[in-house]
Design an enzyme around this catalytic site. Sequence first.
Site, PDB file in Angstrom:
ATOM      1  N   GLU A  99       0.823  -1.224   0.000  1.00 28.95           N
ATOM      2  CA  GLU A  99       0.000   0.000   0.000  1.00 28.95           C
ATOM      3  C   GLU A  99       0.848   1.262   0.000  1.00 28.95           C
ATOM      4  O   GLU A  99       1.252   1.750   1.044  1.00 28.95           O
ATOM      5  CB  GLU A  99      -0.951   0.015   1.207  1.00 28.95           C
ATOM      6  CG  GLU A  99      -1.827   1.273   1.237  1.00 28.95           C
ATOM      7  CD  GLU A  99      -2.830   1.307   2.388  1.00 28.95           C
ATOM      8  OE1 GLU A  99      -2.825   0.383   3.217  1.00 28.95           O
ATOM      9  OE2 GLU A  99      -3.605   2.280   2.453  1.00 28.95           O
ATOM     10  N   LYS A 147      -2.439  -1.972  -3.133  1.00 30.67           N
ATOM     11  CA  LYS A 147      -3.519  -1.154  -2.555  1.00 30.67           C
ATOM     12  C   LYS A 147      -3.154   0.314  -2.724  1.00 30.67           C
ATOM     13  O   LYS A 147      -2.437   0.892  -1.906  1.00 30.67           O
ATOM     14  CB  LYS A 147      -3.711  -1.502  -1.070  1.00 30.67           C
ATOM     15  CG  LYS A 147      -4.743  -0.624  -0.368  1.00 30.67           C
ATOM     16  CD  LYS A 147      -5.211  -1.213   0.941  1.00 30.67           C
ATOM     17  CE  LYS A 147      -6.112  -0.249   1.687  1.00 30.67           C
ATOM     18  NZ  LYS A 147      -6.843  -0.875   2.788  1.00 30.67           N
TER      19      LYS A 147
HETATM   20  P1  13P Z   1      -9.696   4.023   3.929  1.00 34.86           P
HETATM   21  O1  13P Z   1     -10.481   3.243   2.902  1.00 34.86           O
HETATM   22  O2  13P Z   1     -10.559   4.605   5.014  1.00 34.86           O
HETATM   23  O3  13P Z   1      -8.746   4.983   3.313  1.00 34.86           O
HETATM   24  O4  13P Z   1      -8.817   2.956   4.706  1.00 34.86           O
HETATM   25  C1  13P Z   1      -8.200   1.957   4.002  1.00 34.86           C
HETATM   26  C2  13P Z   1      -6.931   1.612   4.656  1.00 34.86           C
HETATM   27  O5  13P Z   1      -6.748   0.507   5.115  1.00 34.86           O
HETATM   28  C3  13P Z   1      -5.867   2.630   4.713  1.00 34.86           C
HETATM   29  O6  13P Z   1      -4.675   2.032   5.126  1.00 34.86           O
END
Ligand code: 13P
Length: 342
Positions: free
Chosen positions: A177, A219
Amino acid sequence: MAAEELQEIARAIVADGKGILAADESSGTIKKRFDSIDVESTEETRRAYRELLFTTEGVEDYISGVILYDETIRQKASDGTPFSRLLQSKGIIPGIKVDTGAKPLAHAEGETVTEGLDGLRERLAEYHELGARFAKWRAVISIGEEIPSEYCIWVNAHALARYAALAQEAGLVPIVEPEVLMDGEHTIDRSFEVTSRTLHAVFTELRDQRVQPEGILLKPNMVLPGYESSSQVPDDEIANETVRCFLRHVPAAVPGVVFLSGGQSEEEATRRLNAMNAIGPHPWKLSFSYGRALQATALKAWQGKEENVEAAQQGYYHRAKMNGAATTGTYVPELERETVTA
Ligand code: 13P
């Protein structure tokens, strides 16, 4: 871990019509969420709230995986069933957040680097033992006039790849991510440029550190104008620019891209994911790993009260169903007005 097993987990997570619930808010973040509904954040209120989400009947039709926080993976439902076992019994794969947060980056005003590599191999082994089959590590990239620096992008990419290699070794699919924050006054072009630089660094480091692209999930943020930008754009432009950016940088071997919602409204997050899938097919599945965009209605409905649990579950179920439709490009706003039943 055999490459095939990792691929199988990754593919199951992005099966048609399904995506991830991110319920891995750290103690600080969940306190912020609870503050917004005037509920005190204690180990028990956090447990009760997560139980409400995890026991929502039928949600497994749209939710393939749930990301847990360290405290949560050790907690149990009221009947004594550990949360990870409860999820598995519904066919939902448990996942775990393993980074320890974004900390100020030395010699880089306003930028952060995500920590959590020390002892990670041992922690991953324990999480596997506790039932986790995928993991998450979030790097944060902020956009400002002078930032992000290449320095910030590359140290975060390096750490993401070190984490991803260790996760694969431990038999957990790494969710990688790199979040380019959506806050700021920047244009969609600037978001494209920064997301592009970030993905380039991330996939370079992943390759250099021998991470198998078939056994990861990405992500990312969507490519869109900053929230304070004066030049907002329609959903189809966000969809086109996001896909165009990923086609340049994300190898076709990656089985899936699971977006974060990042502060978009629930319906925006659904509409934009749907718009991307409507212009498919793409080399990878495009799905969701939403926190706020799956929980906002549920949290508001709950208010910390037992008598509101059912209404909260209906809210969560409805958003899961809408996002499930968006993964196949079959969402239409009229679905929002259907009777909301769990
Ligand atoms: P949000 O969808 O609220 O941005 O959170 C996703 C997430 O896991 C961020 O690390």
